[in-house]
Scaffold this active site. Structure first.
Site, PDB file in Angstrom:
ATOM      1  N   LYS A  39       0.908  -0.910  -0.149  1.00  0.00           N
ATOM      2  CA  LYS A  39      -0.096  -0.336   0.080  1.00  0.00           C
ATOM      3  C   LYS A  39       0.608   1.375  -0.576  1.00  0.00           C
ATOM      4  O   LYS A  39       1.478   0.830   0.290  1.00  0.00           O
ATOM      5  CB  LYS A  39      -1.157   0.109   0.788  1.00  0.00           C
ATOM      6  CG  LYS A  39      -0.315   0.591   2.884  1.00  0.00           C
ATOM      7  CD  LYS A  39      -1.200   0.957   2.996  1.00  0.00           C
ATOM      8  CE  LYS A  39      -2.518   0.028   3.854  1.00  0.00           C
ATOM      9  NZ  LYS A  39      -2.560  -0.880   5.081  1.00  0.00           N
ATOM     10  N   LYS A 102      -7.210  -6.163  -0.598  1.00  0.00           N
ATOM     11  CA  LYS A 102      -7.926  -5.566   0.171  1.00  0.00           C
ATOM     12  C   LYS A 102      -8.748  -4.567  -0.340  1.00  0.00           C
ATOM     13  O   LYS A 102      -8.683  -3.847  -1.580  1.00  0.00           O
ATOM     14  CB  LYS A 102      -6.896  -5.366   1.217  1.00  0.00           C
ATOM     15  CG  LYS A 102      -6.930  -6.044   2.350  1.00  0.00           C
ATOM     16  CD  LYS A 102      -5.212  -5.849   2.882  1.00  0.00           C
ATOM     17  CE  LYS A 102      -4.843  -4.988   3.777  1.00  0.00           C
ATOM     18  NZ  LYS A 102      -4.019  -4.252   4.978  1.00  0.00           N
TER      19      LYS A 102
HETATM   20  O1  G3H Z   1      -3.020  -2.991   7.253  1.00  0.00           O
HETATM   21  C1  G3H Z   1      -2.445  -2.870   7.445  1.00  0.00           C
HETATM   22  C2  G3H Z   1      -2.417  -1.147   8.115  1.00  0.00           C
HETATM   23  O2  G3H Z   1      -4.167  -0.395   6.937  1.00  0.00           O
HETATM   24  C3  G3H Z   1      -1.306  -0.715   9.182  1.00  0.00           C
HETATM   25  O3  G3H Z   1      -1.609   0.358   9.315  1.00  0.00           O
HETATM   26  P1  G3H Z   1      -1.447   1.312  10.535  1.00  0.00           P
HETATM   27  O4  G3H Z   1      -0.334   0.665  11.355  1.00  0.00           O
HETATM   28  O5  G3H Z   1      -0.431   2.787  10.032  1.00  0.00           O
HETATM   29  O6  G3H Z   1      -2.440   1.839  10.934  1.00  0.00           O
END
Ligand code: G3H
Length: 239
Positions: A39, A102
């Site tokens: 991502k 996703k």
């Molecule tokens: O899918 C994984 C999450 O979006 C992790 O991102 P974050 O830890 O920055 O919220």
């Protein structure tokens, strides 16, 4: 495009690490990640990387040693719930061979039309995960509709990356109810949302299939900065 997601790969709590490059994928793999999530954090909660980058990282992961024990997932972007738009992005992303796609449920209305559109690719073998957001109240029956559409799982994440974590929005009781609903529909359960090592014990109480990290394993806990190998190693020990 059907992908082979080995059920045993998701039978215990897996560690998902979000990456943006091949180099970050290597760091995540070397430090114990089970799922390499692709991502672009600068483009939102589920920002999409360019398809060429996704293809390169998926190919890299599939060519690493014991690759069959590792999974890749990717996001299609922070898109509105427009059936044809979602279907087009999922169909294109599936051509990269990524194991799991996703899809963010950024709105609560009209989700059924989107689920109906995605049912064909789900039942054709593309593994889909619905990402719900802790800041949003979703209609009763959504989890059952996601299951009926052939999705593989549901992930609970945070949309706003403002330092508040999943635990700030969902009490222990609410987390347990959510987990019971998702797991009760025989769906995989993912949990994320600005989580850090100190949150893992509470999160593990509801036996998620996987726990996802980005910000909490980056330099200065900033998701737009580089991954910190030592932080990944630390969460690996406790997930
Ligand atoms: O899918 C994984 C999450 O979006 C992790 O991102 P974050 O830890 O920055 O919220």
């Amino acid at each position: 495009m059907s992908v082979n997601v080995n059920a045993s790969q998701l039978n215990t709590t897996q560690l998902l690490i979000s990456v943006t490059t091949i180099e970050e994928a290597q760091i995540a793999l070397e430090n114990g990640a089970d799922i390499i999530d692709l991502k672009e954090p600068s483009l939102g909660a589920l920002g999409a990387l360019p398809i060429e980058t996704i293809q390169a990282i998926v190919t890299y992961v599939k060519n690493t040693k014991n690759a069959d024990a590792k999974l890749t997932s990717a996001t299609i972007g922070d898109l509105p719930m427009q059936p044809e738009l979602l279907l087009a992005h999922v169909t294109q992303l599936a051509t990269t061979g990524v194991d799991i796609i996703k899809i963010g449920f950024f709105q609560t209305d009209d989700y059924q039309l989107s689920l109906d559109a995605l049912k064909s690719v789900a039942h054709a073998g593309t593994k889909l995960i619905a990402v719900l957001f802790a800041e949003t109240m979703y209609p009763q029956g959504l989890i059952a509709a996601i299951k009926y559409a052939g999705f593989m799982g549901v992930m609970l994440d945070t949309a706003k990356k403002n330092g508040l974590t999943l635990l700030d929005y969902y009490s222990q009781e609410q987390r347990a109810i959510f987990a019971k609903t998702v797991l009760g529909h025989n769906l995989q359960l993912g949990l994320a949302g600005s989580l850090k090592p100190q949150h893992v014990a509470l999160i593990k109480e509801i036996s998620p299939s996987y726990i996802g990290f980005r910000g909490g394993v980056c330099n200065d806990n900033q998701r737009n900065l580089a991954l910190d190998a030592a932080k990944i190693k630390a969460v690996r020990k406790i997930v």
